[in-house]
Design an enzyme around this catalytic site. Structure first.
Site, PDB file in Angstrom:
ATOM      1  N   GLU A  70       1.517  17.766  52.473  1.00  0.00           N
ATOM      2  CA  GLU A  70       1.037  17.561  51.099  1.00  0.00           C
ATOM      3  C   GLU A  70       1.981  18.170  50.076  1.00  0.00           C
ATOM      4  O   GLU A  70       2.219  17.608  49.002  1.00  0.00           O
ATOM      5  CB  GLU A  70      -0.356  18.172  50.949  1.00  0.00           C
ATOM      6  CG  GLU A  70      -1.012  17.928  49.594  1.00  0.00           C
ATOM      7  CD  GLU A  70      -1.473  16.493  49.414  1.00  0.00           C
ATOM      8  OE1 GLU A  70      -0.837  15.772  48.609  1.00  0.00           O
ATOM      9  OE2 GLU A  70      -2.451  16.091  50.059  1.00  0.00           O
TER      10      GLU A  70
ATOM     11  N   LYS B 278      16.985  35.466  55.526  1.00  0.00           N
ATOM     12  CA  LYS B 278      18.402  35.643  55.828  1.00  0.00           C
ATOM     13  C   LYS B 278      18.739  37.113  56.058  1.00  0.00           C
ATOM     14  O   LYS B 278      19.577  37.453  56.900  1.00  0.00           O
ATOM     15  CB  LYS B 278      19.252  35.082  54.684  1.00  0.00           C
ATOM     16  CG  LYS B 278      19.209  33.564  54.570  1.00  0.00           C
ATOM     17  CD  LYS B 278      20.086  33.082  53.429  1.00  0.00           C
ATOM     18  CE  LYS B 278      20.070  31.563  53.336  1.00  0.00           C
ATOM     19  NZ  LYS B 278      20.912  31.063  52.203  1.00  0.00           N
TER      20      LYS B 278
ATOM     21  N   ASP C 238      15.212  14.580  43.461  1.00  0.00           N
ATOM     22  CA  ASP C 238      13.957  15.167  43.931  1.00  0.00           C
ATOM     23  C   ASP C 238      12.815  14.155  43.822  1.00  0.00           C
ATOM     24  O   ASP C 238      12.059  13.951  44.775  1.00  0.00           O
ATOM     25  CB  ASP C 238      13.630  16.421  43.116  1.00  0.00           C
ATOM     26  CG  ASP C 238      12.298  17.036  43.503  1.00  0.00           C
ATOM     27  OD1 ASP C 238      12.233  17.709  44.532  1.00  0.00           O
ATOM     28  OD2 ASP C 238      11.311  16.822  42.771  1.00  0.00           O
TER      29      ASP C 238
ATOM     30  N   LYS D 111      10.539  12.249  46.940  1.00  0.00           N
ATOM     31  CA  LYS D 111       9.074  12.219  46.944  1.00  0.00           C
ATOM     32  C   LYS D 111       8.569  10.775  46.958  1.00  0.00           C
ATOM     33  O   LYS D 111       7.587  10.461  47.633  1.00  0.00           O
ATOM     34  CB  LYS D 111       8.544  12.961  45.723  1.00  0.00           C
ATOM     35  CG  LYS D 111       8.844  14.453  45.743  1.00  0.00           C
ATOM     36  CD  LYS D 111       8.480  15.112  44.423  1.00  0.00           C
ATOM     37  CE  LYS D 111       8.787  16.600  44.450  1.00  0.00           C
ATOM     38  NZ  LYS D 111       8.521  17.243  43.153  1.00  0.00           N
TER      39      LYS D 111
ATOM     40  N   GLY E  28      10.953  30.007  36.433  1.00  0.00           N
ATOM     41  CA  GLY E  28      10.801  29.711  37.849  1.00  0.00           C
ATOM     42  C   GLY E  28      10.439  28.271  38.143  1.00  0.00           C
ATOM     43  O   GLY E  28      10.114  27.929  39.283  1.00  0.00           O
TER      44      GLY E  28
ATOM     45  N   GLU F 125      15.345  25.626  39.980  1.00  0.00           N
ATOM     46  CA  GLU F 125      16.179  26.477  40.818  1.00  0.00           C
ATOM     47  C   GLU F 125      17.453  26.874  40.074  1.00  0.00           C
ATOM     48  O   GLU F 125      17.781  26.317  39.028  1.00  0.00           O
ATOM     49  CB  GLU F 125      16.550  25.728  42.107  1.00  0.00           C
ATOM     50  CG  GLU F 125      15.369  25.299  42.954  1.00  0.00           C
ATOM     51  CD  GLU F 125      14.651  26.460  43.611  1.00  0.00           C
ATOM     52  OE1 GLU F 125      15.253  27.559  43.696  1.00  0.00           O
ATOM     53  OE2 GLU F 125      13.496  26.282  44.027  1.00  0.00           O
TER      54      GLU F 125
ATOM     55  N   GLY G 106       6.218  25.466  40.577  1.00  0.00           N
ATOM     56  CA  GLY G 106       5.809  26.852  40.559  1.00  0.00           C
ATOM     57  C   GLY G 106       5.299  27.332  41.910  1.00  0.00           C
ATOM     58  O   GLY G 106       5.059  26.562  42.831  1.00  0.00           O
TER      59      GLY G 106
ATOM     60  N   VAL H   9       8.262  29.546  47.231  1.00  0.00           N
ATOM     61  CA  VAL H   9       7.185  28.866  47.961  1.00  0.00           C
ATOM     62  C   VAL H   9       6.638  29.743  49.075  1.00  0.00           C
ATOM     63  O   VAL H   9       5.410  29.883  49.242  1.00  0.00           O
ATOM     64  CB  VAL H   9       7.674  27.521  48.525  1.00  0.00           C
ATOM     65  CG1 VAL H   9       6.595  26.872  49.391  1.00  0.00           C
ATOM     66  CG2 VAL H   9       8.067  26.587  47.393  1.00  0.00           C
TER      67      VAL H   9
END
Length: 328
Positions: free
Chosen positions: A128, A45, A200, A204, A186, A189, A302, A14
């Site tokens: 968003e 990191k 997930d 949302k 991709g 994860e 994506g 992202v």
């Protein structure tokens, strides 16, 4: 031309999407907003790790390098997990830095508090990208609210699960093989638990509930089932009957004002509006009092869908008021 200095927290899928879009669309953003946008710092990191060229960017591994910079205007938060993301954004808001987040785990639980805090400090929060990737569901609901009321929201909120179910149906591959391909592309994860367990989609759904109804149901009262128990034989048998599995999340406010939600795999037929929604697409159906049913469809997983949603929030913050970008 005025400059806006931004920082990005996290440089995974992202974060890289945000950076690429800001750079690829630099001239278009300048023409549309009157601002030169400059990414100056990215939190990672390991700052010594070899990465794609990022001209003029300083990679840092501590937030102190951001807190000590009085010229940071906006922070894009693209890290994973509830903490330290919540603490970072809370401190940014206190410092009158505008924030844009894609963190649905954190925002589902702490979004309301952050929005209230932002209002006190005259700061904007864009979220968003926390829900349905490139589908502008947050802005759509926000625009609807002054003139209409929402009865229910239901849809496909997780592109990874939808991709897996589509792959199983179209090619007859087992669940694990479809999941592996989603990871390779991709869409999923390395640890896909949140996607395939339904967590997930649940998060949302809670974000949408808070926005549409001003509250969330008790989380423990919402049944949540993932797609791990959907076998290839189940998908094939459904296909022969012209049915398809879709992983659907739904939130309803009944006539008594009670809010009920559910997340589960559901069999639907050709007459259902979600029947043709395949691959990583997300689709959301909003049932309103005055306008009736509204359906939004778009990519839900994506780099670019999520990054585009975050940049869209950023542009919305810029366009809302020039004063909003001046911290006092």
């Amino acid at each position: 031309m005025s400059k806006l200095r931004v920082a990005i927290l996290g440089f995974g899928t992202v974060g890289q999407g945000v950076y690429r879009i800001l750079n690829e669309r630099q001239h278009e953003i300048e023409e549309a907003t009157g601002y030169v946008v400059e990414v100056v710092k990215i939190l990672v990191k390991d700052p010594t790790k070899k990465r794609p060229a990022t001209r003029g960017v300083v990679f840092i591994d501590t937030m102190e390098a951001i807190w000590s910079d009085p010229k940071i205007d906006v922070i894009f938060e693209a890290i994973v997990g509830e903490e330290p993301a919540r603490s970072y954004l809370s401190k940014a808001i206190n410092k009158r830095i505008h924030v844009v987040t894609a963190n649905k785990e954190m925002f589902a639980k702490h979004g309301e508090d952050l929005l209230q805090q932002a209002q006190l400090h005259n700061v904007q929060v864009g979220y968003e990208a926390t829900t349905a990737g490139g589908v502008p569901i947050i802005r759509t609901i926000t625009n609807l609210q002054p003139t209409d009321s929402i009865r229910s929201i239901r849809g496909i909120l997780n592109g990874t699960s939808n991709y897996i179910l589509t792959k199983m149906r179209e090619e007859g591959v087992p669940f694990k093989a479809a999941l592996h391909e989603a990871q390779t592309l991709g869409y999923a994860e390395a640890d896909p638990t949140d996607d395939i367990s339904g967590r997930d989609a649940f998060r949302k759904l809670m974000i949408l509930s808070a926005l549409a109804f001003g509250e969330q149901p008790n989380w423990s009262d919402v049944p949540v089932a993932g797609i791990t128990n959907v076998m290839t034989d189940d998908v094939n048998a459904a296909a022969k009957a012209k049915l398809r599995y879709r992983h659907i999340a739904e939130i309803i406010k009944d006539e008594k004002g009670h809010i009920q939600g559910v997340v589960k795999p559901t069999l639907i037929g050709p007459d259902h509006p979600l029947y043709a929604v395949d691959g990583v697409e997300n689709a959301i159906i909003i049932d309103t009092v005055h306008l009736g049913l509204l359906t939004l469809i778009g990519p839900g997983a994506g780099m670019y869908p999520t990054g585009s949603a975050m940049v869209g929030d950023f542009l919305h913050i810029i366009g809302k008021s020039s004063k909003v970008l001046v911290r006092q």
